[in-house]
Scaffold this motif. Structure first.
Motif, PDB file in Angstrom:
ATOM      1  N   LEU A 110      20.100  26.907  35.951  1.00  0.00           N
ATOM      2  CA  LEU A 110      21.846  26.907  36.243  1.00  0.00           C
ATOM      3  C   LEU A 110      21.687  27.899  35.259  1.00  0.00           C
ATOM      4  CD1 LEU A 110      23.584  24.135  36.722  1.00  0.00           C
ATOM      5  CD2 LEU A 110      22.949  25.610  38.280  1.00  0.00           C
ATOM      6  N   ARG A 111      22.894  28.794  34.856  1.00  0.00           N
ATOM      7  CA  ARG A 111      22.819  30.010  34.186  1.00  0.00           C
ATOM      8  C   ARG A 111      24.880  30.140  33.747  1.00  0.00           C
ATOM      9  NH1 ARG A 111      21.969  36.121  36.093  1.00  0.00           N
ATOM     10  NH2 ARG A 111      22.951  36.265  33.980  1.00  0.00           N
ATOM     11  N   PRO A 112      25.353  31.009  32.894  1.00  0.00           N
ATOM     12  CA  PRO A 112      27.137  30.459  33.000  1.00  0.00           C
ATOM     13  C   PRO A 112      27.480  31.152  33.871  1.00  0.00           C
ATOM     14  CG  PRO A 112      26.323  31.491  30.934  1.00  0.00           C
ATOM     15  CD  PRO A 112      24.782  31.296  31.513  1.00  0.00           C
ATOM     16  N   PRO A 113      28.841  30.346  34.436  1.00  0.00           N
ATOM     17  CA  PRO A 113      28.986  30.554  35.949  1.00  0.00           C
ATOM     18  C   PRO A 113      29.970  32.659  36.193  1.00  0.00           C
ATOM     19  CG  PRO A 113      30.194  29.472  34.899  1.00  0.00           C
ATOM     20  CD  PRO A 113      28.820  29.352  34.012  1.00  0.00           C
ATOM     21  N   VAL A 114      30.382  32.739  35.224  1.00  0.00           N
ATOM     22  CA  VAL A 114      31.173  34.065  35.085  1.00  0.00           C
ATOM     23  C   VAL A 114      30.040  34.799  34.583  1.00  0.00           C
ATOM     24  CG1 VAL A 114      32.421  36.092  33.869  1.00  0.00           C
ATOM     25  CG2 VAL A 114      33.205  32.841  33.876  1.00  0.00           C
ATOM     26  N   ARG A 118      29.081  37.921  37.917  1.00  0.00           N
ATOM     27  CA  ARG A 118      28.839  39.494  38.053  1.00  0.00           C
ATOM     28  C   ARG A 118      27.104  40.048  38.281  1.00  0.00           C
ATOM     29  NH1 ARG A 118      28.198  43.824  39.045  1.00  0.00           N
ATOM     30  NH2 ARG A 118      28.387  45.464  37.824  1.00  0.00           N
ATOM     31  N   SER A 119      26.059  38.846  38.106  1.00  0.00           N
ATOM     32  CA  SER A 119      25.069  39.266  38.207  1.00  0.00           C
ATOM     33  C   SER A 119      24.359  39.667  39.961  1.00  0.00           C
ATOM     34  CB  SER A 119      24.453  38.173  38.185  1.00  0.00           C
ATOM     35  OG  SER A 119      22.255  38.471  37.888  1.00  0.00           O
ATOM     36  N   GLN A 162      31.408  34.637  48.788  1.00  0.00           N
ATOM     37  CA  GLN A 162      32.880  33.791  47.980  1.00  0.00           C
ATOM     38  C   GLN A 162      32.112  33.739  46.549  1.00  0.00           C
ATOM     39  OE1 GLN A 162      36.056  32.462  49.466  1.00  0.00           O
ATOM     40  NE2 GLN A 162      34.924  34.171  50.321  1.00  0.00           N
ATOM     41  N   TYR A 163      32.258  34.317  45.701  1.00  0.00           N
ATOM     42  CA  TYR A 163      31.816  33.881  44.310  1.00  0.00           C
ATOM     43  C   TYR A 163      32.043  32.859  43.474  1.00  0.00           C
ATOM     44  CZ  TYR A 163      30.388  39.205  45.249  1.00  0.00           C
ATOM     45  OH  TYR A 163      29.969  40.247  45.934  1.00  0.00           O
ATOM     46  N   ARG A 164      33.459  32.388  43.475  1.00  0.00           N
ATOM     47  CA  ARG A 164      34.346  31.722  42.702  1.00  0.00           C
ATOM     48  C   ARG A 164      33.209  30.222  43.136  1.00  0.00           C
ATOM     49  NH1 ARG A 164      38.468  35.080  42.802  1.00  0.00           N
ATOM     50  NH2 ARG A 164      39.093  34.957  40.682  1.00  0.00           N
ATOM     51  N   GLU A 165      33.454  29.928  44.435  1.00  0.00           N
ATOM     52  CA  GLU A 165      33.378  29.115  45.362  1.00  0.00           C
ATOM     53  C   GLU A 165      31.682  28.572  44.657  1.00  0.00           C
ATOM     54  OE1 GLU A 165      33.071  26.791  49.644  1.00  0.00           O
ATOM     55  OE2 GLU A 165      34.252  28.124  49.314  1.00  0.00           O
ATOM     56  N   LEU A 282      38.731  41.172  33.012  1.00  0.00           N
ATOM     57  CA  LEU A 282      38.310  40.726  34.166  1.00  0.00           C
ATOM     58  C   LEU A 282      37.833  39.252  33.431  1.00  0.00           C
ATOM     59  CD1 LEU A 282      38.574  39.796  36.637  1.00  0.00           C
ATOM     60  CD2 LEU A 282      36.397  41.472  37.013  1.00  0.00           C
ATOM     61  N   GLU A 283      36.829  39.432  32.234  1.00  0.00           N
ATOM     62  CA  GLU A 283      36.150  38.027  31.565  1.00  0.00           C
ATOM     63  C   GLU A 283      36.762  37.707  31.155  1.00  0.00           C
ATOM     64  OE1 GLU A 283      32.222  38.152  28.909  1.00  0.00           O
ATOM     65  OE2 GLU A 283      33.732  39.651  28.791  1.00  0.00           O
ATOM     66  N   GLU A 284      37.489  37.631  30.680  1.00  0.00           N
ATOM     67  CA  GLU A 284      38.241  36.990  29.767  1.00  0.00           C
ATOM     68  C   GLU A 284      39.085  35.826  30.330  1.00  0.00           C
ATOM     69  OE1 GLU A 284      40.907  38.893  27.246  1.00  0.00           O
ATOM     70  OE2 GLU A 284      39.285  39.780  25.886  1.00  0.00           O
ATOM     71  N   GLU A 285      40.244  36.650  31.558  1.00  0.00           N
ATOM     72  CA  GLU A 285      40.403  36.204  32.596  1.00  0.00           C
ATOM     73  C   GLU A 285      39.558  34.646  33.592  1.00  0.00           C
ATOM     74  OE1 GLU A 285      42.148  38.697  35.456  1.00  0.00           O
ATOM     75  OE2 GLU A 285      42.903  39.400  34.048  1.00  0.00           O
ATOM     76  N   LEU A 286      38.302  35.082  33.653  1.00  0.00           N
ATOM     77  CA  LEU A 286      37.531  34.675  34.835  1.00  0.00           C
ATOM     78  C   LEU A 286      37.240  33.025  33.724  1.00  0.00           C
ATOM     79  CD1 LEU A 286      35.148  37.251  36.613  1.00  0.00           C
ATOM     80  CD2 LEU A 286      37.128  35.526  36.999  1.00  0.00           C
TER      81      LEU A 286
END
Length: 325
Positions: A110-114, A118-119, A162-165, A282-286
């Motif tokens: 795993l890695r940070p979701p945000v 993007r990756s 579905q990036y967020r999911e 956008l990064e801050e929001e995510l």
């Protein structure tokens, strides 16, 4: 017959290919591999046990007999394993793996979701599975795409956009914990693998029950550089040339004689398509949106992951307040 007893199930873009290439070096481990570029991915990631992802049959190994043939060359006594980084997104995979191998061991990276989202977006652009160059626009399309609207011509599989999911790793880890028991699931973080690779590998090899004194060589794999502005056009032309008579010969001539001039000319005209960066607003929001998910995952793993909530691309005085919803 040789059978896999451990399964590297994902997540994609978290160091899974580097780990696969690393584990293959161990004399006590066998993982399917092919030197043929056309068959490399089918051996590395056979996409077995995850039929619910909707991956085309020609891209995966469908039945168990063909799947087991991948392990025919395993040396006697070797621990067999397999890697399919997209398997973590499959809801049916844990139960199917358990039925196939009740004593299976599961490896998750795993890695940070945000930064993962993007990756992942960058990688989908790389293979033309995504047609929205703007990361913010791709996120804004999620609901429409869930209903089958505004889809690219050839998405990788039904849920890949579905990036967020897909980035809600706690749900996916919990799914494997419930089926296999936490003691049979190794969850590694990409940051640990990169910072202290030999320490990380020793823990993983102990988990797999093989000699952990073996030192394995680690290198970055499947890393995608900045995508050029003509990337999708170049990709489409290359695929056509692969299919037409004499096309492969023309490709070789072009790459040898004209590619450098073509790149210099087009790079002056077209801006890069994707460089893996995220707009700071956008990064801050995510980060705010995924703060509770990070906390939930940290609690599940027994680790403080609060540093995952820190921005990698801080806002500068030139940024404007704009939002993506």
């Amino acid at each position: 017959m040789n059978r896999p007893t451990f399964f590297l199930v994902g997540a994609a873009k978290c160091g899974t290919t580097a780990l696969y290439e690393c584990l293959r070096q161990h004399p006590g481990i066998f993982m399917p591999h092919s030197e043929d570029p056309a068959r490399y991915w089918l051996h590395k990631e056979p996409f077995h046990f995850c039929g619910d992802l909707g991956i085309a049959e020609w891209l995966r190994v469908v039945n168990d007999d063909d799947y087991l043939k991948l392990f025919e060359e395993a040396p006697e006594g070797a621990v067999c394993g397999t890697a399919t980084a997209w398997k973590i997104y499959s809801k049916e995979a844990p139960a199917r793996i358990k039925e196939f191998e009740p004593n299976a061991k599961i490896v998750i990276m795993l890695r940070p979701p945000v930064t993962w989202m993007r990756s992942w977006h960058h990688d989908l652009l790389r293979y033309a599975y995504e047609d929205k160059v703007s990361f913010g626009e791709a996120l804004a399309m999620e609901e429409d795409r869930k209903e089958g609207k505004n889809l690219p011509r050839r998405p990788a599989f039904a849920g890949c956009l579905q990036y967020r999911e897909a980035a809600r790793f706690s749900e996916q880890v919990e799914r494997y914990y419930q089926v296999f028991g936490q003691e049979n699931v190794f969850v590694g973080l990409r940051e640990d693998f990169e910072k202290e690779p030999q320490t990380f590998l020793k823990g993983l090899l102990d988990f797999l029950g093989v000699d952990s004194s073996v030192e394995l060589e680690v290198s970055r794999e499947n890393d995608s550089p900045t995508l050029r502005g003509t990337h999708h056009f170049d990709l489409a032309v290359g695929r056509v040339m692969d299919r037409v008579p004499g096309g492969k010969g023309l490709k070789k001539f072009f790459h040898k004689s004209l590619e450098a001039k073509y790149r210099r000319f087009t790079d002056k005209i077209f801006a890069p398509m994707s460089d893996k960066k995220i707009d700071s607003i956008l990064e801050e929001e995510l980060l705010e949106e995924f703060e509770s998910e990070v906390a939930k995952l940290g609690k599940l793993l027994g680790r403080d992951l609060s540093h995952w909530n820190e921005p990698r691309f801080p806002r500068s005085e030139h940024d404007h307040d704009h939002h993506y919803h």
